[in-house]
Write an enzyme that holds these catalytic residues in place. Sequence first.
Site, short mmCIF file in Angstrom:
data_model
loop_
_atom_site.label_atom_id
_atom_site.label_comp_id
_atom_site.label_asym_id
_atom_site.label_seq_id
_atom_site.Cartn_x
_atom_site.Cartn_y
_atom_site.Cartn_z
N VAL A 1 8.22 7.84 -1.77
CA VAL A 1 8.08 7.76 -0.31
C VAL A 1 9.38 8.17 0.38
O VAL A 1 9.37 8.84 1.42
CB VAL A 1 7.66 6.32 0.11
CG1 VAL A 1 7.76 6.14 1.62
CG2 VAL A 1 6.26 6.01 -0.37
N GLY B 1 10.41 11.89 1.35
CA GLY B 1 10.04 12.53 2.62
C GLY B 1 10.42 11.71 3.83
O GLY B 1 10.39 12.20 4.95
N HIS B 2 10.74 10.43 3.61
CA HIS B 2 10.95 9.54 4.76
C HIS B 2 12.24 8.76 4.55
O HIS B 2 12.18 7.56 4.21
CB HIS B 2 9.75 8.60 4.91
CG HIS B 2 9.66 7.94 6.25
ND1 HIS B 2 10.41 6.84 6.60
CD2 HIS B 2 8.89 8.21 7.32
CE1 HIS B 2 10.10 6.46 7.83
NE2 HIS B 2 9.18 7.27 8.29
N PHE B 3 13.43 9.32 4.78
CA PHE B 3 13.66 10.71 5.15
C PHE B 3 14.70 11.27 4.18
O PHE B 3 15.51 10.49 3.67
CB PHE B 3 14.18 10.82 6.58
CG PHE B 3 13.20 10.38 7.64
CD1 PHE B 3 12.19 11.22 8.04
CD2 PHE B 3 13.33 9.12 8.22
CE1 PHE B 3 11.31 10.82 9.06
CE2 PHE B 3 12.43 8.73 9.22
CZ PHE B 3 11.42 9.56 9.63
N LEU C 1 14.19 5.35 4.66
CA LEU C 1 13.72 4.24 5.49
C LEU C 1 12.31 3.88 5.08
O LEU C 1 11.50 4.77 4.80
CB LEU C 1 13.67 4.63 6.97
CG LEU C 1 14.97 5.01 7.69
CD1 LEU C 1 14.62 5.45 9.12
CD2 LEU C 1 15.92 3.84 7.70
#
Lengths: 153, 94
Positions: free
Chosen positions: A34, A37-39, A44
């Site tokens: 996760v 991509g975030h971020f 986060l």
Amino acid sequence: MRLEYFQMLDRVDEIDREAMLIRAGSEVPDASPVFDGHFPGHALVPGVLLLETMAQASGYLLLALDGFKRMPFLASAKQASFRAFVVPGDRLDISARRIHDGSGYAVTQAQISRGGEVVADAQLMLRLVPFPVSALEEHVRNEGRRLGFLGEA
Amino acid sequence: MASTFETVADIIAETSDIARESINPDSHIMKDLGVDSLAFLDIAFEIDQRFNIQMPIEDWMQNVNQGGQDSAEYFVLGNLCRHIDALVAKPVAA
């Protein structure tokens, strides 16, 4: 907390039936797809997953109060606030209190805190419906055992 | 003091963004006002809290789905208000 499996809670610390309250804990992993991509470069926990964390705590509270008779499904979220960044390694305390027991639905007030600071909160409405498939009932019962509270159901 | 109908109509208007003047005692919440099941839960929550009751929605839906009652019995506003008044008047179980 295993974000990619939507396993948001590590344990349930307490279910207070009189106060209609659940307290749970979870630790944000150091690594997860996760965070790719975030971020990039600034990991986060997404707000939607914090919302899911509060929904799961609320759901297990309702399952426990209802004796695992019906499955709670998130129906709506109101006044959801994400007050601080939640990052890898954070230790989170999650609580939810049932504030209304309706017919076929319930409303909870849930929050996530870190070191005493509230980082997210929301009012959640969950529908309570018969388990649509036995595999789901088995899954939530297994999760109840993993979280350490099924004996209270 | 507002009547049950006025209170319920205000709740529907506030929670569902429906013009208050379009809501009358003959309105069917779903068929006439276009309230969907999720929006109805919001309305039910507000009604439960405002009147300090628990509307037996599951029982009502079961009666409708099993053909025992037409949905108008519970979801036409005048009838719904009659049910609410009955629930309010019902003594609280010890």
